[in-house]
Design a protein around this motif. Sequence first.
Motif, PDB file in Angstrom:
ATOM      1  N   LYS A 276      -6.519  23.119 -17.226  1.00  0.00           N
ATOM      2  CA  LYS A 276      -5.765  24.007 -16.379  1.00  0.00           C
ATOM      3  C   LYS A 276      -5.836  23.364 -15.056  1.00  0.00           C
ATOM      4  O   LYS A 276      -4.704  23.540 -14.462  1.00  0.00           O
ATOM      5  N   GLU A 277      -6.706  22.637 -14.377  1.00  0.00           N
ATOM      6  CA  GLU A 277      -6.719  22.116 -13.162  1.00  0.00           C
ATOM      7  C   GLU A 277      -5.743  21.043 -13.199  1.00  0.00           C
ATOM      8  O   GLU A 277      -4.939  20.634 -12.238  1.00  0.00           O
ATOM      9  N   LEU A 278      -5.840  20.135 -14.182  1.00  0.00           N
ATOM     10  CA  LEU A 278      -4.819  19.158 -14.380  1.00  0.00           C
ATOM     11  C   LEU A 278      -3.191  19.414 -14.351  1.00  0.00           C
ATOM     12  O   LEU A 278      -2.397  19.130 -13.768  1.00  0.00           O
ATOM     13  N   GLN A 279      -3.077  20.644 -15.164  1.00  0.00           N
ATOM     14  CA  GLN A 279      -1.787  21.114 -15.196  1.00  0.00           C
ATOM     15  C   GLN A 279      -1.189  21.566 -13.998  1.00  0.00           C
ATOM     16  O   GLN A 279      -0.001  20.983 -13.425  1.00  0.00           O
ATOM     17  N   GLU A 280      -2.082  22.182 -13.285  1.00  0.00           N
ATOM     18  CA  GLU A 280      -1.820  22.778 -11.763  1.00  0.00           C
ATOM     19  C   GLU A 280      -1.578  21.591 -10.936  1.00  0.00           C
ATOM     20  O   GLU A 280      -0.306  21.397 -10.103  1.00  0.00           O
ATOM     21  N   GLU A 281      -2.393  20.462 -11.044  1.00  0.00           N
ATOM     22  CA  GLU A 281      -2.195  19.406 -10.001  1.00  0.00           C
ATOM     23  C   GLU A 281      -0.760  18.570 -10.422  1.00  0.00           C
ATOM     24  O   GLU A 281      -0.067  18.538  -9.433  1.00  0.00           O
ATOM     25  N   LEU A 282      -0.398  18.599 -11.586  1.00  0.00           N
ATOM     26  CA  LEU A 282       0.572  18.007 -12.078  1.00  0.00           C
ATOM     27  C   LEU A 282       1.731  18.669 -11.757  1.00  0.00           C
ATOM     28  O   LEU A 282       2.986  18.197 -10.991  1.00  0.00           O
TER      29      LEU A 282
END
Lengths: 243, 111
Positions: A79-85
């Motif tokens: 989730k964190e990576l998605q949000e970051e992207l």
Amino acid sequence: MRSKTGQVSIMIVCLIVGIMIAVQFRTTETYYNELTRESRLEDLTLKLNSITEERDSLAREVVALREKISSMENSGQSKELQEELRKTNMAAGLLPVQGPGIIVTLDDSTRNLQPGENPNHLLVHDLDILTIVNEMRSSGAEAISVNGERLTATSEIRCAGTTILVNYNKVAPPFVIKAIGDPEMLESGLSIKGGYIESLKLIYGMEVQMQKSDRIEIPAYKGSLRTKHLSPVEAKNNKKKVE
Amino acid sequence: MWLLGLFCFIIGLIIGFQVPILLPAVYVKYTAIGVLAALDSVFGGIRAYMEDAFDNVIFISGFITNTLLAAGLAYLGDRLGLELYLAAVVVFGARLFQNLGIIRRYLLKKY
């Protein structure tokens, strides 16, 4: 009556006919050349139209494919990576965004030209747009577009002959500059006393309209990302430099 | 005789291609008809010369009036909105072929 004068007159007439035919040849030749040049012009116009259409459809495809990529990447990652992207793409201008903000419409002056005045003064220039965009940024705008061209980190606003180019695309008046950010802040930043927009209005009589809005949509950047000379600095090197 | 005429014709062509004169595009059609009439007169003259019926005055006057008349006819037709130049094309074209045929027969007889 095979006289000498008869021969001479036939020769002279033959000479004249030769000259006439040669001149006629040359005239029709140049005439036809002009005709073919005109048809060539039409040809090129048609070609330009079809290529412009092709370019537009390709630009739409780029946006659609980018959305597809981001949705593919989203699946199967934390989730964190998605949000970051998502945030990075939004900031880079690769995602269409929406939010509250301000719409500034800029058009050439309708004032009559004073005697001896430079007609250039009554037209919107690249510098006008550039300055307004700059003021928007300093007032906290998070995403800006000019006539539907999203401004990214590499976008340019420049004059090319009689047209203005943004993201290498021609834009024409009226210029609609949309900015997403705090509407109050943007408005007060732009309409500050003695500011750029005021001088545009008062001195040159440009048509400038500002409109706050709760929901503005700004499209994604349609061009390609050109990173020919860029490469990320290695973490090790970075450390050394800091030391 | 006809060799001399051909020789002069070629010299005329060379001069015409060197001379830096261009006709206005509007008059191209009329001068084209004039050229056709002139060609007809030349072949008519050569034919008459071979038939021993050549008259210098008739030849020169025919050349000038035919040319001007044909161009004028085309011009008049354009003013009237009538394709009158077609008449000149048909008449002069037919006469051209006729004269050429007679010249050919004379040449065949001769050689």
